[in-house]
Design an enzyme around this catalytic site. Structure first.
Site, PDB file in Angstrom:
ATOM      1  N   ARG A 107      -2.963  -5.987  -8.302  1.00  0.00           N
ATOM      2  CA  ARG A 107      -1.818  -6.873  -8.107  1.00  0.00           C
ATOM      3  C   ARG A 107      -1.719  -7.972  -9.140  1.00  0.00           C
ATOM      4  O   ARG A 107      -0.684  -8.249  -9.684  1.00  0.00           O
ATOM      5  CB  ARG A 107      -1.891  -7.531  -6.720  1.00  0.00           C
ATOM      6  CG  ARG A 107      -1.280  -6.712  -5.644  1.00  0.00           C
ATOM      7  CD  ARG A 107      -1.775  -7.159  -4.317  1.00  0.00           C
ATOM      8  NE  ARG A 107      -3.226  -7.049  -4.247  1.00  0.00           N
ATOM      9  CZ  ARG A 107      -3.950  -7.333  -3.188  1.00  0.00           C
ATOM     10  NH1 ARG A 107      -3.372  -7.795  -2.116  1.00  0.00           N
ATOM     11  NH2 ARG A 107      -5.255  -7.169  -3.195  1.00  0.00           N
ATOM     12  N   HIS A 150       0.838  -1.209   0.000  1.00  0.00           N
ATOM     13  CA  HIS A 150       0.000   0.000   0.000  1.00  0.00           C
ATOM     14  C   HIS A 150       0.873   1.258   0.000  1.00  0.00           C
ATOM     15  O   HIS A 150       0.598   2.207  -0.722  1.00  0.00           O
ATOM     16  CB  HIS A 150      -0.894   0.053   1.253  1.00  0.00           C
ATOM     17  CG  HIS A 150      -1.907  -1.042   1.382  1.00  0.00           C
ATOM     18  ND1 HIS A 150      -1.996  -1.849   2.503  1.00  0.00           N
ATOM     19  CD2 HIS A 150      -2.910  -1.459   0.564  1.00  0.00           C
ATOM     20  CE1 HIS A 150      -3.001  -2.696   2.363  1.00  0.00           C
ATOM     21  NE2 HIS A 150      -3.572  -2.491   1.191  1.00  0.00           N
ATOM     22  N   LYS A 190     -15.989  -7.298   7.174  1.00  0.00           N
ATOM     23  CA  LYS A 190     -14.727  -8.039   7.050  1.00  0.00           C
ATOM     24  C   LYS A 190     -14.137  -8.391   8.406  1.00  0.00           C
ATOM     25  O   LYS A 190     -13.088  -9.022   8.474  1.00  0.00           O
ATOM     26  CB  LYS A 190     -13.713  -7.205   6.255  1.00  0.00           C
ATOM     27  CG  LYS A 190     -14.090  -7.043   4.796  1.00  0.00           C
ATOM     28  CD  LYS A 190     -12.932  -6.513   3.977  1.00  0.00           C
ATOM     29  CE  LYS A 190     -13.279  -6.534   2.494  1.00  0.00           C
ATOM     30  NZ  LYS A 190     -12.236  -5.934   1.665  1.00  0.00           N
ATOM     31  N   SER A 194      -2.819  -7.646   3.134  1.00  0.00           N
ATOM     32  CA  SER A 194      -2.999  -7.553   4.589  1.00  0.00           C
ATOM     33  C   SER A 194      -3.355  -8.929   5.151  1.00  0.00           C
ATOM     34  O   SER A 194      -2.913  -9.313   6.241  1.00  0.00           O
ATOM     35  CB  SER A 194      -4.109  -6.561   4.928  1.00  0.00           C
ATOM     36  OG  SER A 194      -3.811  -5.294   4.412  1.00  0.00           O
TER      37      SER A 194
HETATM   38  P1  ADP Z   1     -10.081  -3.613   0.093  1.00  0.00           P
HETATM   39  O1  ADP Z   1     -10.718  -4.247   1.282  1.00  0.00           O
HETATM   40  O2  ADP Z   1     -10.838  -2.424  -0.443  1.00  0.00           O
HETATM   41  O3  ADP Z   1      -9.649  -4.544  -1.008  1.00  0.00           O
HETATM   42  P2  ADP Z   1      -7.297  -3.427   0.856  1.00  0.00           P
HETATM   43  O4  ADP Z   1      -6.800  -2.717   2.055  1.00  0.00           O
HETATM   44  O5  ADP Z   1      -7.152  -4.900   0.813  1.00  0.00           O
HETATM   45  O6  ADP Z   1      -8.777  -2.943   0.705  1.00  0.00           O
HETATM   46  O7  ADP Z   1      -6.586  -2.831  -0.440  1.00  0.00           O
HETATM   47  C1  ADP Z   1      -6.736  -1.493  -0.826  1.00  0.00           C
HETATM   48  C2  ADP Z   1      -6.182  -1.314  -2.231  1.00  0.00           C
HETATM   49  O8  ADP Z   1      -4.785  -1.565  -2.228  1.00  0.00           O
HETATM   50  C3  ADP Z   1      -6.767  -2.261  -3.280  1.00  0.00           C
HETATM   51  O9  ADP Z   1      -6.875  -1.563  -4.503  1.00  0.00           O
HETATM   52  C4  ADP Z   1      -5.731  -3.350  -3.376  1.00  0.00           C
HETATM   53  O10 ADP Z   1      -5.748  -3.970  -4.646  1.00  0.00           O
HETATM   54  C5  ADP Z   1      -4.464  -2.536  -3.201  1.00  0.00           C
HETATM   55  N1  ADP Z   1      -3.352  -3.352  -2.699  1.00  0.00           N
HETATM   56  C6  ADP Z   1      -3.359  -4.225  -1.669  1.00  0.00           C
HETATM   57  N2  ADP Z   1      -2.157  -4.807  -1.500  1.00  0.00           N
HETATM   58  C7  ADP Z   1      -1.351  -4.287  -2.480  1.00  0.00           C
HETATM   59  C8  ADP Z   1       0.014  -4.512  -2.873  1.00  0.00           C
HETATM   60  N3  ADP Z   1       0.768  -5.402  -2.245  1.00  0.00           N
HETATM   61  N4  ADP Z   1       0.492  -3.812  -3.917  1.00  0.00           N
HETATM   62  C9  ADP Z   1      -0.309  -2.941  -4.568  1.00  0.00           C
HETATM   63  N5  ADP Z   1      -1.603  -2.693  -4.271  1.00  0.00           N
HETATM   64  C10 ADP Z   1      -2.127  -3.360  -3.250  1.00  0.00           C
END
Ligand code: ADP
Length: 171
Positions: free
Chosen positions: A90, A17, A41, A128
């Protein structure tokens, strides 16, 4: 002033992130990281802590704001005066869900554009969920999350069970 909203659950923020936020600052003047409460979630960390982790990571950068939200994303973006929603893409596995969300948001508010950014190759596998999974079983997550998040995970799950040679080499 170009403002982007980067929404997500961020339970917790990872280096994947952080990479997206840092890279996006080459395109946008300001980025608001919008932490969704996401009660469905059943997040590990409260929304207040998730916000605090991100604030701590960008404490010295006035271009990054961090807020929580609990409403329709397009309404939130409109209220903030943002016309861009930022998401990280990703892998193929992200694509269908992200496309569906982006098209729904476009239908709800035509003036909002979703911009997808590529992950770092280094963090392409990182989520995460996988970080929490590893920490639960005593895996070492250093290098994958900011240090204060690593400490917070260790407070919940205990310290990692030893260091493997790859992470010791920083890989
Ligand atoms: P959500 O519950 O909305 O999917 P996340 O916190 O899992 O929220 O992810 C938020 C954003 O960050 C999403 O667009 C996800 O694809 C992106 N994201 C998560 N992990 C990574 C990573 N390792 N590299 C790039 N983008 C990521």
């Amino acid at each position: 002033m170009k403002l982007a909203i980067y929404p997500g659950t961020f339970d917790p923020i990872t280096n994947g992130h952080l990479y997206i936020i840092e890279r996006s600052l080459a395109i946008f003047d300001n980025v608001t990281v919008a932490v969704a409460k996401s009660p469905k979630k059943q997040p590990l960390f409260s929304v207040e802590r998730r916000v605090e982790f991100i604030r701590q990571a960008f404490a010295d950068d006035p271009r990054v704001q961090v807020e929580s939200f609990d409403s329709l994303l397009v309404e939130y973006a409109r209220a903030r005066g943002a016309s861009v929603v930022l998401r990280g893409l990703r892998a193929v596995s992200d694509f269908e869900y992200e496309l569906q969300m982006a098209l729904m948001n476009k239908k709800l508010e035509n003036s909002i554009e979703t911009v997808f950014m590529m992950p770092s190759l280094r963090y392409i596998f990182l989520s995460s969920t996988i970080v929490k999974e590893a920490a639960t079983f005593g895996g070492d997550v250093s290098g994958l999350v900011p240090d204060h998040v690593r400490v917070a995970l260790a407070e919940i799950f205990g310290p990692p069970h030893g260091t493997n040679s790859d992470s010791a080499r920083g890989e």
